[in-house]
Design a protein around this motif. Structure first.
Motif, PDB file in Angstrom:
ATOM      1  N   GLU A   1       2.191 -28.479   3.473  1.00 28.70           N
ATOM      2  CA  GLU A   1       2.401 -27.031   3.558  1.00 28.70           C
ATOM      3  C   GLU A   1       1.200 -26.289   3.006  1.00 28.70           C
ATOM      4  O   GLU A   1       1.203 -25.081   2.901  1.00 28.70           O
ATOM      5  CB  GLU A   1       3.674 -26.607   2.832  1.00 28.70           C
ATOM      6  CG  GLU A   1       4.947 -27.260   3.330  1.00 28.70           C
ATOM      7  CD  GLU A   1       5.431 -26.751   4.682  1.00 28.70           C
ATOM      8  OE1 GLU A   1       4.874 -25.763   5.187  1.00 28.70           O
ATOM      9  OE2 GLU A   1       6.348 -27.366   5.240  1.00 28.70           O
TER      10      GLU A   1
ATOM     11  N   SER B   1       8.412 -28.668   1.048  1.00 29.03           N
ATOM     12  CA  SER B   1       9.517 -28.270   1.918  1.00 29.03           C
ATOM     13  C   SER B   1      10.050 -29.544   2.548  1.00 29.03           C
ATOM     14  O   SER B   1       9.346 -30.553   2.563  1.00 29.03           O
ATOM     15  CB  SER B   1       9.057 -27.293   2.992  1.00 29.03           C
ATOM     16  OG  SER B   1       8.648 -28.004   4.144  1.00 29.03           O
TER      17      SER B   1
ATOM     18  N   GLN C   1      10.198 -30.297   5.479  1.00 27.05           N
ATOM     19  CA  GLN C   1       9.767 -30.194   6.870  1.00 27.05           C
ATOM     20  C   GLN C   1       9.917 -31.482   7.679  1.00 27.05           C
ATOM     21  O   GLN C   1      10.572 -31.510   8.713  1.00 27.05           O
ATOM     22  CB  GLN C   1       8.306 -29.728   6.911  1.00 27.05           C
ATOM     23  CG  GLN C   1       7.773 -29.484   8.302  1.00 27.05           C
ATOM     24  CD  GLN C   1       8.521 -28.386   9.035  1.00 27.05           C
ATOM     25  OE1 GLN C   1       8.942 -27.403   8.427  1.00 27.05           O
ATOM     26  NE2 GLN C   1       8.726 -28.548  10.330  1.00 27.05           N
TER      27      GLN C   1
ATOM     28  N   LYS D   1      13.577 -32.679   8.101  1.00 28.51           N
ATOM     29  CA  LYS D   1      14.459 -31.952   9.026  1.00 28.51           C
ATOM     30  C   LYS D   1      14.091 -32.259  10.464  1.00 28.51           C
ATOM     31  O   LYS D   1      14.953 -32.310  11.334  1.00 28.51           O
ATOM     32  CB  LYS D   1      14.492 -30.459   8.719  1.00 28.51           C
ATOM     33  CG  LYS D   1      13.217 -29.682   8.949  1.00 28.51           C
ATOM     34  CD  LYS D   1      13.497 -28.194   8.714  1.00 28.51           C
ATOM     35  CE  LYS D   1      12.249 -27.357   8.705  1.00 28.51           C
ATOM     36  NZ  LYS D   1      12.526 -25.932   8.564  1.00 28.51           N
TER      37      LYS D   1
ATOM     38  N   ARG E   1       5.807 -26.129  -5.288  1.00 23.99           N
ATOM     39  CA  ARG E   1       4.395 -25.968  -4.907  1.00 23.99           C
ATOM     40  C   ARG E   1       3.580 -25.659  -6.155  1.00 23.99           C
ATOM     41  O   ARG E   1       3.906 -24.736  -6.899  1.00 23.99           O
ATOM     42  CB  ARG E   1       4.235 -24.853  -3.862  1.00 23.99           C
ATOM     43  CG  ARG E   1       4.934 -25.232  -2.566  1.00 23.99           C
ATOM     44  CD  ARG E   1       4.764 -24.249  -1.428  1.00 23.99           C
ATOM     45  NE  ARG E   1       5.679 -24.639  -0.353  1.00 23.99           N
ATOM     46  CZ  ARG E   1       5.883 -23.985   0.776  1.00 23.99           C
ATOM     47  NH1 ARG E   1       5.210 -22.875   1.012  1.00 23.99           N
ATOM     48  NH2 ARG E   1       6.732 -24.409   1.671  1.00 23.99           N
TER      49      ARG E   1
ATOM     50  N   GLN F   1      14.651 -22.491  -0.758  1.00 22.04           N
ATOM     51  CA  GLN F   1      14.567 -22.061   0.642  1.00 22.04           C
ATOM     52  C   GLN F   1      15.913 -22.250   1.322  1.00 22.04           C
ATOM     53  O   GLN F   1      16.673 -23.149   0.971  1.00 22.04           O
ATOM     54  CB  GLN F   1      13.553 -22.933   1.406  1.00 22.04           C
ATOM     55  CG  GLN F   1      12.107 -22.650   1.077  1.00 22.04           C
ATOM     56  CD  GLN F   1      11.161 -23.331   2.068  1.00 22.04           C
ATOM     57  OE1 GLN F   1      11.527 -24.273   2.763  1.00 22.04           O
ATOM     58  NE2 GLN F   1       9.925 -22.845   2.118  1.00 22.04           N
TER      59      GLN F   1
ATOM     60  N   HIS G   1       0.213 -22.339  10.153  1.00 21.54           N
ATOM     61  CA  HIS G   1       1.572 -22.536   9.634  1.00 21.54           C
ATOM     62  C   HIS G   1       1.672 -23.925   9.012  1.00 21.54           C
ATOM     63  O   HIS G   1       1.656 -24.065   7.803  1.00 21.54           O
ATOM     64  CB  HIS G   1       2.586 -22.321  10.754  1.00 21.54           C
ATOM     65  CG  HIS G   1       3.985 -22.245  10.273  1.00 21.54           C
ATOM     66  ND1 HIS G   1       4.384 -21.397   9.274  1.00 21.54           N
ATOM     67  CD2 HIS G   1       5.085 -22.932  10.642  1.00 21.54           C
ATOM     68  CE1 HIS G   1       5.673 -21.559   9.051  1.00 21.54           C
ATOM     69  NE2 HIS G   1       6.127 -22.494   9.858  1.00 21.54           N
ATOM     70  N   HIS G   2       1.780 -24.948   9.822  1.00 20.90           N
ATOM     71  CA  HIS G   2       1.598 -26.333   9.395  1.00 20.90           C
ATOM     72  C   HIS G   2       1.311 -27.172  10.628  1.00 20.90           C
ATOM     73  O   HIS G   2       1.480 -26.705  11.757  1.00 20.90           O
ATOM     74  CB  HIS G   2       2.771 -26.844   8.553  1.00 20.90           C
ATOM     75  CG  HIS G   2       4.117 -26.670   9.191  1.00 20.90           C
ATOM     76  ND1 HIS G   2       4.405 -27.124  10.455  1.00 20.90           N
ATOM     77  CD2 HIS G   2       5.242 -26.080   8.750  1.00 20.90           C
ATOM     78  CE1 HIS G   2       5.649 -26.832  10.745  1.00 20.90           C
ATOM     79  NE2 HIS G   2       6.183 -26.175   9.740  1.00 20.90           N
TER      80      HIS G   2
ATOM     81  N   GLY H   1       9.761 -17.924   7.735  1.00 21.37           N
ATOM     82  CA  GLY H   1       8.832 -18.246   8.802  1.00 21.37           C
ATOM     83  C   GLY H   1       9.123 -19.612   9.356  1.00 21.37           C
ATOM     84  O   GLY H   1       9.744 -20.444   8.690  1.00 21.37           O
ATOM     85  N   GLY H   2       8.693 -19.814  10.574  1.00 22.92           N
ATOM     86  CA  GLY H   2       8.906 -21.117  11.174  1.00 22.92           C
ATOM     87  C   GLY H   2       8.207 -21.204  12.497  1.00 22.92           C
ATOM     88  O   GLY H   2       7.350 -20.376  12.821  1.00 22.92           O
TER      89      GLY H   2
ATOM     90  N   ARG I   1       8.313 -26.763  17.312  1.00 21.24           N
ATOM     91  CA  ARG I   1       7.531 -27.918  16.854  1.00 21.24           C
ATOM     92  C   ARG I   1       6.955 -28.722  18.005  1.00 21.24           C
ATOM     93  O   ARG I   1       7.495 -28.739  19.103  1.00 21.24           O
ATOM     94  CB  ARG I   1       8.404 -28.870  16.027  1.00 21.24           C
ATOM     95  CG  ARG I   1       9.427 -28.230  15.147  1.00 21.24           C
ATOM     96  CD  ARG I   1       8.812 -27.362  14.070  1.00 21.24           C
ATOM     97  NE  ARG I   1       9.864 -26.890  13.146  1.00 21.24           N
ATOM     98  CZ  ARG I   1       9.700 -25.973  12.231  1.00 21.24           C
ATOM     99  NH1 ARG I   1       8.549 -25.361  12.107  1.00 21.24           N
ATOM    100  NH2 ARG I   1      10.690 -25.621  11.443  1.00 21.24           N
TER     101      ARG I   1
ATOM    102  N   LEU J   1      13.011 -22.848  11.058  1.00 17.82           N
ATOM    103  CA  LEU J   1      12.338 -21.947  10.131  1.00 17.82           C
ATOM    104  C   LEU J   1      12.935 -22.095   8.738  1.00 17.82           C
ATOM    105  O   LEU J   1      13.913 -22.825   8.558  1.00 17.82           O
ATOM    106  CB  LEU J   1      12.429 -20.484  10.600  1.00 17.82           C
ATOM    107  CG  LEU J   1      13.633 -19.625  10.225  1.00 17.82           C
ATOM    108  CD1 LEU J   1      13.450 -18.233  10.737  1.00 17.82           C
ATOM    109  CD2 LEU J   1      14.925 -20.229  10.704  1.00 17.82           C
ATOM    110  N   ALA J   2      12.313 -21.456   7.777  1.00 22.59           N
ATOM    111  CA  ALA J   2      12.841 -21.462   6.422  1.00 22.59           C
ATOM    112  C   ALA J   2      12.722 -20.056   5.852  1.00 22.59           C
ATOM    113  O   ALA J   2      11.728 -19.364   6.083  1.00 22.59           O
ATOM    114  CB  ALA J   2      12.067 -22.448   5.562  1.00 22.59           C
TER     115      ALA J   2
HETATM  116  N1  ASP Z   1       8.519 -25.734   6.330  1.00 25.43           N
HETATM  117  C1  ASP Z   1       8.097 -24.395   6.598  1.00 25.43           C
HETATM  118  C2  ASP Z   1       7.815 -23.669   5.295  1.00 25.43           C
HETATM  119  O1  ASP Z   1       8.227 -24.116   4.248  1.00 25.43           O
HETATM  120  C3  ASP Z   1       9.105 -23.604   7.351  1.00 25.43           C
HETATM  121  C4  ASP Z   1       9.321 -24.120   8.729  1.00 25.43           C
HETATM  122  O2  ASP Z   1       8.362 -24.259   9.491  1.00 25.43           O
HETATM  123  O3  ASP Z   1      10.486 -24.338   9.050  1.00 25.43           O
HETATM  124  O4  ASP Z   1       7.214 -22.614   5.288  1.00 25.43           O
END
Ligand code: ASP
Length: 590
Positions: free
Chosen positions: A182, A204, A206, A209, A228, A242, A453-454, A490-491, A494, A536-537
């Motif tokens: 992240e 997270s 991520q 999930k 973090r 979250q 984002h990631h 945000g999210g 994928r 999203l989270a």
């Molecule tokens: N894992 C992402 C975050 O913590 C949220 C996501 O993309 O669902 O910001």
């Protein structure tokens, strides 16, 4: 709603429960002594518990001498049990719900005496921040702080109700994992059983999930702690919560609608606010009109770009600038010279770093004056004013320079003017989706591309060809929810196919080996029937603090850390014994 305590041994009612209807009834109350007023012949005590305050009364001549004597030994925050009869108050207090009555005490029992607390446990306290943090359990007795936690509880409950109603399954994911990407630093935990190796705490859930989607869970959520290791700001905590969500067989539109639904449900059930439709703004527009990817849309004051109106007239500063951009501070033409100078100083502070501020004053008499009159005719200035739709009485504020910088600085100025003009009422909620974020951003220092984002975020299908030619212009199916200028969630849609995920890691500078080592498990999973998925989270603490009308999340967390990441109550972090270190195979000699 008041609980029924009759079945509990120590009390018949709470301290927030008795009313005039209970007159002449017998009651047993338990609680903390908040205040004692001893007027000689009469003693009044405010008895507090979680539910409210009830006044106790003791009267010379009517109350037995032993009870009076005990009452006189009480101190603030003693825990007592008082038994008595409900009587009508002579002077009523309409500020509290029990204000019509008081309890005429017939029996009193000290359940536990208390030392004098280090600060006043009342709405207005004399305790400073650090002191209140050190004795957080006392601070939590205060009304305002308790209300914040009750609000938090309610938001969590309502979240669960909504998510359950939409068929989401709450699944717990592990806390001892390995690095998640992240973008912040990880907190790590040494493994005793695997010397020299470390777990990382999740930034997270991520990857988990996403794996749950591969498992077929279809709709997942979790109210979950994330960690973090970042430098702290007022609205950041090293551990935070979250509302983390993921769905299968959906497109961006479905996710936006589903979670707009959650937020609508929360506003309705928690705040009794009917949320209007949530507007959507592209990232490009957010930057162009607000200079920020999280615009505060409680007020307009949109940016207007002026290059075509101001360049080529001999004013070097504007001629040399990549961007000349301004806002209209409506109704501020009356600002004195001093006020404008002060604003100029404000924007020149190192935190913001503008070189200067140009103003154009649209006077109420219709004349237009500016700080750059030398270079522009009245007609030039009027044309600029028209670009802002300015009216007599308005003040236009203009910045210039490198586009990115000028936008950033003007965003700060816009927010400041919004505050000064009283346009940022915390209880006036404006919710917004920002969509179409760029997939990547270039780190000048590191000289490489980063995932905005990631790395699991999918490019827009129509932009995939640009991955080979124009990385900076690839847009992502990524979205943020913004409330009142704060990013609350945000999210993204994928990536769910190995080749694209592999390509993404390459772009981000991972070698094949590194990608496999860190995320091989996910890429492997993509080959065993991964459904298309998105999620999203939400930042739960932030969402709650917004509902509470506050800026900092700290007061909405039961036991938060301070600005240096310390828990000053339990004094953590702290050193551990040499034996522990040895067991963990950690050599301490640094
Ligand atoms: N894992 C992402 C975050 O913590 C949220 C996501 O993309 O669902 O910001």
């Amino acid at each position: 709603m008041q609980p029924n305590f009759k079945k509990f041994m120590l009390r018949t009612h709470t301290c927030g429960e008795l009313r005039i209807e209970n007159l002449n009834q017998k009651a047993e109350l338990c609680g903390w002594v908040q205040r004692i007023r001893d007027k000689g012949g009469m003693i009044w005590i405010d008895l507090r518990d979680r539910y409210g305050i009830t006044q106790l009364i003791f009267e010379e001549g009517k109350t037995s001498p032993e009870i009076l004597e005990t009452a006189r030994t009480l101190g603030r925050e003693f825990v007592i049990k008082a038994t008595g009869v409900v009587v009508e108050r002579l002077s009523k207090n309409d500020k509290i719900e029990t204000g019509d009555i008081e309890l005429k005490v017939e029996k009193i029992e000290i359940l536990n005496p208390a030392k004098l607390p280090p600060f006043l446990i009342e709405d207005d306290t004399d305790g400073g921040d650090e002191l209140r943090m050190k004795y957080r359990y006392l601070d939590l007795r205060r009304n305002s702080v308790r209300q914040n936690l009750l609000l938090r509880h309610k938001v969590a409950q309502q979240t669960r109700i909504y998510m359950d109603s939409q068929n989401f399954v709450e699944v717990e994911t592990p806390v001892l994992i390995k690095s998640t990407p992240e973008g912040a630093r990880d907190f790590v935990v040494p493994s005793r059983m695997n010397p020299g190796e470390f777990y990382a705490l999740p930034q997270s859930p991520q990857t988990f999930k996403q794996l749950l989607m591969v498992s077929g869970f279809d709709r997942y959520y979790q109210i979950v702690k994330c960690f973090r290791d970042e430098d702290l700001r007022a609205d950041r905590q090293p551990e935070f919560t979250q509302i983390d969500c993921e769905m299968s067989f959906v497109e961006q539109e479905d996710v936006l609608n589903m979670f707009e639904g959650l937020v609508r449900h929360l506003f309705k059930t928690v705040k009794n606010i009917d949320l209007q439709e949530v507007p959507r703004m592209t990232y490009a527009d957010a930057m162009k009109y607000y200079g920020s990817d999280k615009p505060d849309t409680r007020f307009e004051m949109k940016f207007v770009e002026l290059n075509h109106l101001v360049q080529g007239k001999g004013f070097q500063v504007f001629d040399d600038a990549e961007l000349v951009v301004g806002i209209n501070a409506t109704g501020c033409a009356e600002y004195t010279r001093k006020q404008v100078d002060e604003l100029t100083e404000w924007i020149k502070r190192p935190q913001i770093g503008a070189k200067g501020l140009v103003y154009i004053r649209y006077n109420t008499d219709g004349t237009v004056k500016s700080s750059v009159d030398k270079f522009y005719t009245e007609d030039d200035l009027k044309a600029i004013a028209a670009a802002f739709d300015a009216k007599p009485g308005d003040l236009i504020l203009v910045l210039s320079g490198k586009a990115d910088k000028a936008r950033k600085q003007l965003n700060e100025l816009r927010l400041e003017m919004g505050s000064r003009l009283g346009l940022r009422n915390p209880f006036d909620y404006k919710v917004l989706w920002v969509i179409d974020f760029p997939l990547l951003e270039f780190g000048e220092e590191e000289n490489r591309w980063f995932a905005m984002h990631h790395p699991f975020t999918s490019p827009k299908p129509e932009d995939i060809p640009l991955l080979d030619s124009d990385l900076g212009n690839v847009r992502a199916n990524a979205y943020d929810m913004v409330i009142n200028g704060t990013e609350v969630g945000g999210g993204s849609v994928r990536i769910f196919q190995r080749p694209l995920q592999k390509r993404m890691f390459e772009i981000l500078g991972f070698t094949d080996e590194e990608a496999k080592k860190q995320f091989g498990f996910l890429m492997d999973a993509f080959e065993f029937g991964a459904p298309p998925h998105a999620g999203l989270a939400f930042g739960f603490d932030r969402l709650v603090s917004l509902f509470g009308g506050a800026e900092s999340i700290r007061d909405f967390i039961a036991f938060p850390k301070n600005n240096s990441g310390r828990d000053v109550m339990i004094d953590s972090p702290s050193s551990i014994s040499d034996l522990q270190l040895k067991e963990l195979s950690i050599d301490v000699k640094i």
